[in-house]
Design a protein around this motif. Structure first.
Motif, PDB file in Angstrom:
ATOM      1  N   ASP A 182      40.413 -82.061 -13.369  1.00  0.00           N
ATOM      2  CA  ASP A 182      39.788 -82.221 -12.049  1.00  0.00           C
ATOM      3  C   ASP A 182      38.489 -81.435 -11.905  1.00  0.00           C
ATOM      4  O   ASP A 182      37.884 -81.418 -10.833  1.00  0.00           O
ATOM      5  CB  ASP A 182      40.770 -81.802 -10.952  1.00  0.00           C
ATOM      6  CG  ASP A 182      40.903 -80.293 -10.831  1.00  0.00           C
ATOM      7  OD1 ASP A 182      40.784 -79.598 -11.859  1.00  0.00           O
ATOM      8  OD2 ASP A 182      41.122 -79.801  -9.713  1.00  0.00           O
ATOM      9  N   GLY A 183      38.051 -80.753 -12.963  1.00  0.00           N
ATOM     10  CA  GLY A 183      36.807 -79.989 -12.888  1.00  0.00           C
ATOM     11  C   GLY A 183      36.979 -78.524 -12.571  1.00  0.00           C
ATOM     12  O   GLY A 183      35.990 -77.812 -12.367  1.00  0.00           O
ATOM     13  N   SER A 184      38.201 -78.040 -12.523  1.00  0.00           N
ATOM     14  CA  SER A 184      38.449 -76.608 -12.334  1.00  0.00           C
ATOM     15  C   SER A 184      38.252 -75.887 -13.666  1.00  0.00           C
ATOM     16  O   SER A 184      38.697 -76.365 -14.709  1.00  0.00           O
ATOM     17  CB  SER A 184      39.871 -76.363 -11.835  1.00  0.00           C
ATOM     18  OG  SER A 184      40.074 -76.939 -10.566  1.00  0.00           O
ATOM     19  N   LEU A 185      37.591 -74.749 -13.621  1.00  0.00           N
ATOM     20  CA  LEU A 185      37.341 -73.959 -14.824  1.00  0.00           C
ATOM     21  C   LEU A 185      37.883 -72.554 -14.650  1.00  0.00           C
ATOM     22  O   LEU A 185      37.508 -71.846 -13.717  1.00  0.00           O
ATOM     23  CB  LEU A 185      35.839 -73.880 -15.115  1.00  0.00           C
ATOM     24  CG  LEU A 185      35.443 -72.950 -16.271  1.00  0.00           C
ATOM     25  CD1 LEU A 185      35.855 -73.541 -17.614  1.00  0.00           C
ATOM     26  CD2 LEU A 185      33.936 -72.661 -16.239  1.00  0.00           C
ATOM     27  N   LEU A 186      38.772 -72.141 -15.538  1.00  0.00           N
ATOM     28  CA  LEU A 186      39.175 -70.745 -15.642  1.00  0.00           C
ATOM     29  C   LEU A 186      38.251 -70.125 -16.673  1.00  0.00           C
ATOM     30  O   LEU A 186      38.350 -70.420 -17.866  1.00  0.00           O
ATOM     31  CB  LEU A 186      40.645 -70.631 -16.054  1.00  0.00           C
ATOM     32  CG  LEU A 186      41.672 -70.636 -14.901  1.00  0.00           C
ATOM     33  CD1 LEU A 186      41.611 -71.951 -14.138  1.00  0.00           C
ATOM     34  CD2 LEU A 186      43.083 -70.421 -15.430  1.00  0.00           C
ATOM     35  N   SER A 187      37.339 -69.277 -16.208  1.00  0.00           N
ATOM     36  CA  SER A 187      36.199 -68.882 -17.037  1.00  0.00           C
ATOM     37  C   SER A 187      36.366 -67.570 -17.771  1.00  0.00           C
ATOM     38  O   SER A 187      35.488 -67.194 -18.556  1.00  0.00           O
ATOM     39  CB  SER A 187      34.942 -68.794 -16.163  1.00  0.00           C
ATOM     40  OG  SER A 187      35.001 -67.678 -15.293  1.00  0.00           O
ATOM     41  N   GLY A 188      37.463 -66.843 -17.526  1.00  0.00           N
ATOM     42  CA  GLY A 188      37.525 -65.499 -18.089  1.00  0.00           C
ATOM     43  C   GLY A 188      36.359 -64.685 -17.569  1.00  0.00           C
ATOM     44  O   GLY A 188      35.967 -64.798 -16.406  1.00  0.00           O
ATOM     45  N   ASP A 189      35.741 -63.875 -18.441  1.00  0.00           N
ATOM     46  CA  ASP A 189      34.618 -63.048 -18.012  1.00  0.00           C
ATOM     47  C   ASP A 189      33.266 -63.649 -18.353  1.00  0.00           C
ATOM     48  O   ASP A 189      32.237 -63.001 -18.164  1.00  0.00           O
ATOM     49  CB  ASP A 189      34.728 -61.651 -18.637  1.00  0.00           C
ATOM     50  CG  ASP A 189      35.750 -60.786 -17.930  1.00  0.00           C
ATOM     51  OD1 ASP A 189      36.400 -61.281 -16.994  1.00  0.00           O
ATOM     52  OD2 ASP A 189      35.918 -59.616 -18.321  1.00  0.00           O
ATOM     53  N   THR A 190      33.248 -64.880 -18.848  1.00  0.00           N
ATOM     54  CA  THR A 190      31.965 -65.542 -19.071  1.00  0.00           C
ATOM     55  C   THR A 190      31.217 -65.676 -17.757  1.00  0.00           C
ATOM     56  O   THR A 190      30.001 -65.470 -17.681  1.00  0.00           O
ATOM     57  CB  THR A 190      32.181 -66.922 -19.711  1.00  0.00           C
ATOM     58  OG1 THR A 190      32.818 -66.737 -20.986  1.00  0.00           O
ATOM     59  CG2 THR A 190      30.864 -67.658 -19.902  1.00  0.00           C
ATOM     60  N   LEU A 191      31.955 -66.019 -16.695  1.00  0.00           N
ATOM     61  CA  LEU A 191      31.405 -66.065 -15.340  1.00  0.00           C
ATOM     62  C   LEU A 191      32.221 -65.139 -14.458  1.00  0.00           C
ATOM     63  O   LEU A 191      33.445 -65.101 -14.562  1.00  0.00           O
ATOM     64  CB  LEU A 191      31.442 -67.487 -14.785  1.00  0.00           C
ATOM     65  CG  LEU A 191      30.685 -68.552 -15.577  1.00  0.00           C
ATOM     66  CD1 LEU A 191      30.921 -69.931 -14.977  1.00  0.00           C
ATOM     67  CD2 LEU A 191      29.195 -68.238 -15.640  1.00  0.00           C
ATOM     68  N   VAL A 192      31.538 -64.386 -13.598  1.00  0.00           N
ATOM     69  CA  VAL A 192      32.213 -63.459 -12.691  1.00  0.00           C
ATOM     70  C   VAL A 192      31.662 -63.658 -11.285  1.00  0.00           C
ATOM     71  O   VAL A 192      30.644 -64.318 -11.085  1.00  0.00           O
ATOM     72  CB  VAL A 192      32.033 -61.992 -13.139  1.00  0.00           C
ATOM     73  CG1 VAL A 192      32.644 -61.773 -14.514  1.00  0.00           C
ATOM     74  CG2 VAL A 192      30.557 -61.606 -13.144  1.00  0.00           C
TER      75      VAL A 192
END
Length: 238
Positions: A182-192
Motif C-alpha cells: 500500500d506504499g507504507s515504508l518502515l525506513s529504519g534510520d535511513t529516514l528519521v
C-alpha cells in the motif's frame, strides 16, 4: 492507494521505535529497541517492549519473524532475548553482521559520524560520556547470529505480510527498509523525523545514504514509519 492488508502498530519506546505488523496467523516485529547514548537512565527498553507485545496479543508462538532494519544497538539489543522467549527467527542484512555477531567499541564508536557541523561539535564535547555509555552498552549486549539473511527485493509474503525488502546502505552498510504493497515504508534510520522528516543525521557513508534516499524517491511511497520520530507523509521529503 491500495488498501492496507497488514496493520502497522507503532511502539514508542522513548526516543526509538519498534513496529509490530499484523500478519496472517500472527505478527512480524520490526526492530527491538535498545539503549540510547543520551538516556538519563541506562535502559535497554526491554520491559516497555515486552509489555507492548503482550498487550497486543503477541505471545509465544504468534511472532513469526523479527526483522532488524539494521544492526545498531538501539534497534537490535533485544533481538536475541525475543528469539528465545517468543520462538521467532531473526532476519538481518549480512552487511551488518559485525554489529550483532562480535561488536567492539571502535566499531560502535564509528557510527558517530555527522554531516552537521553542530552535531560534530556536540559529539566532540560529549565524547568521553558517549564512550563510557557505549562501553557499558557493549557489555550489556547479547550477541547473536541471525537466522535469515535479508536481500534487496526479498519478498516477505511467506511470513504473512505484503512487503518486500529494500536495501538502503548508508546509515549502516546493511540498512534496509520494508516497503508494503500500500506504499507504507518502515525506513529504519535511513529516514528519521526528529524535528522534521530528513535523512539520518549520522551515517557510515553519507554518499551511499543520499543514493538510497534518491532511490526511494523513485518508488511509490505514501507513509513513512521511521526508526526515530512520528510517522510522516513521504511527500514531505520531495
Amino acid at each position: 492507494m491500495i488498501e492496507m492488508k497488514n496493520r502497522i502498530l507503532p511502539i514508542d519506546l522513548g526516543g526509538v521505535n519498534s513496529y509490530l505488523v499484523e500478519a496472517e496467523e500472527g505478527f512480524v516485529l520490526v526492530d527491538t529497541g535498545g539503549h540510547l547514548v543520551l538516556d538519563k537512565n541506562f535502559d535497554n527498553r526491554r520491559q516497555r517492549l515486552t509489555d507492548a507485545l503482550e498487550k497486543a496479543g503477541c505471545t509465544p508462538g504468534r511472532l513469526r519473524l523479527i526483522v532488524l532494519t539494521h544492526g545498531d544497538n538501539d534497534h537490535a539489543a533485544n533481538a536475541a532475548y525475543l528469539r528465545q522467549t517468543l520462538q521467532a527467527p531473526i532476519a538481518l542484512h549480512p552487511a551488518d553482521l559485525p554489529l550483532v555477531v562480535n561488536p567492539d567499541l571502535p566499531l560502535l564508536m564509528g557510527s558517530f559520524r555527522y554531516r552537521s557541523l553542530v552535531l560534530r561539535l556536540v559529539f566532540r564535547l560529549m565524547k568521553s560520556k558517549i564512550t563510557l555509555v557505549t562501553r557499558k552498552t557493549l557489555e550489556d549486549f547479547e550477541a547473536f547470529q541471525p537466522d535469515i539473511a535479508l536481500e534487496d527485493g526479498m519478498n516477505l509474503n511467506g511470513y504473512g505480510i505484503e512487503a518486500r525488502v529494500i536495501s538502503l546502505p548508508g546509515h549502516t552498510p546493511g540498512s534496509v527498509g520494508l516497503l508494503f504493497r500500500d506504499g507504507s515504508l518502515l525506513s529504519g534510520d535511513t529516514l528519521v523525523n526528529n524535528k522534521k522528516p530528513a535523512g539520518a543525521p549520522n551515517a557510515a557513508d553519507f554518499k551511499a545514504l543520499s543514493q538510497s534516499i534518491t532511490r526511494l524517491k523513485g518508488m511509490d511511497i505514501y507513509t513513512v514509519y521511521p526508526g526515530h520520530g512520528m510517522p510522516f507523509s513521504f511527500r514531505e521529503l520531495l
